[in-house]
Design an enzyme around this catalytic site. Structure first.
Site, PDB file in Angstrom:
ATOM      1  N   ASN A   7       0.833  -1.204   0.000  1.00 57.75           N
ATOM      2  CA  ASN A   7       0.000   0.000   0.000  1.00 57.75           C
ATOM      3  C   ASN A   7       0.867   1.253   0.000  1.00 57.75           C
ATOM      4  OD1 ASN A   7      -2.920  -0.469  -0.014  1.00 57.75           O
ATOM      5  ND2 ASN A   7      -2.538  -1.670   1.835  1.00 57.75           N
ATOM      6  N   HIS A  36      -8.381  -0.347   7.092  1.00 55.47           N
ATOM      7  CA  HIS A  36      -8.653  -1.589   7.813  1.00 55.47           C
ATOM      8  C   HIS A  36      -9.180  -2.618   6.814  1.00 55.47           C
ATOM      9  CE1 HIS A  36      -9.504  -4.041  11.314  1.00 55.47           C
ATOM     10  NE2 HIS A  36     -10.656  -4.367  10.749  1.00 55.47           N
TER      11      HIS A  36
END
Length: 190
Positions: A13, A103
């Site tokens: 990410n 999340h």
């Protein structure tokens, strides 16, 4: 706007975010911070020309360590991209509504202390959920309890395993996290 990315692991990410904003004149990925010296994200940051720092968990909880580091790089905003330690309250107070997390589930389901990575995907499978996804949210002192900025979902098939669920969630992260950040940064700087 100068952004710090906090990481603990491999950094896919992190790399995706850095690449998304490379060439931007408005948003600069100024620093990558990891609580682990062996996090592969540090190698990714180095390869992409972004300075990095290792701040072990014990040091993260010391205002006299982390705040000067962030001031040195003139950080305006913090993005948690696979960062596992709880963010200390003093840091949340120093960056109000300027810290976001991703999340790997649709909060409020499967959130809270100990719910990260494969633990989440195993919980999704065990619960028999028919969908999962990602939640991008503001960080508050309540673990995974901050206001939700965006959610994206993907179906969970009966024959999915925690590994295949993880792959589906990862695809959502790659597709959506940088774009949501850009939209958020744009509203903050408008």
């Amino acid at each position: 706007m100068r952004i710090a990315i906090f990481v603990s692991g491999s950094g896919t990410n992190c790399e995706n975010i850095i690449k998304h904003f490379s060439g931007s004149e408005k948003y600069h990925m100024a620093l990558v911070v990891s609580n682990r010296a062996d996090a592969y994200a540090l190698e990714r940051a180095k390869r992409l020309g972004v300075p990095s720092a290792v701040v072990p968990k014990a040091e993260l909880n010391k205002p006299e360590v982390i705040l000067p580091l962030l001031q040195e790089y003139a950080i305006d905003f913090i993005v948690l991209a696979g960062f596992l330690p709880m963010v200390p309250d003093f840091l949340i107070d120093a960056f109000p509504r300027r810290i976001v997390n991703i999340h790997p589930a649709l909060l409020p389901k499967h959130g809270g202390k100990g719910m990260w990575g494969h633990h989440v995907h195993e919980a999704v499978k065990a619960a028999g959920d028919t969908e999962t996804g990602i939640t991008i949210h503001y960080v508050t002192p309540v673990c995974d309890g901050g206001e939700i900025i965006a959610q994206f979902s993907t179906p969970v098939a009966p024959d999915d395993t925690p590994d295949s669920i993880a792959e589906k969630v990862h695809l959502l992260e790659m597709a959506h996290f940088p774009a949501v950040l850009e939209e958020l940064f744009t509203t903050l700087t408008a």
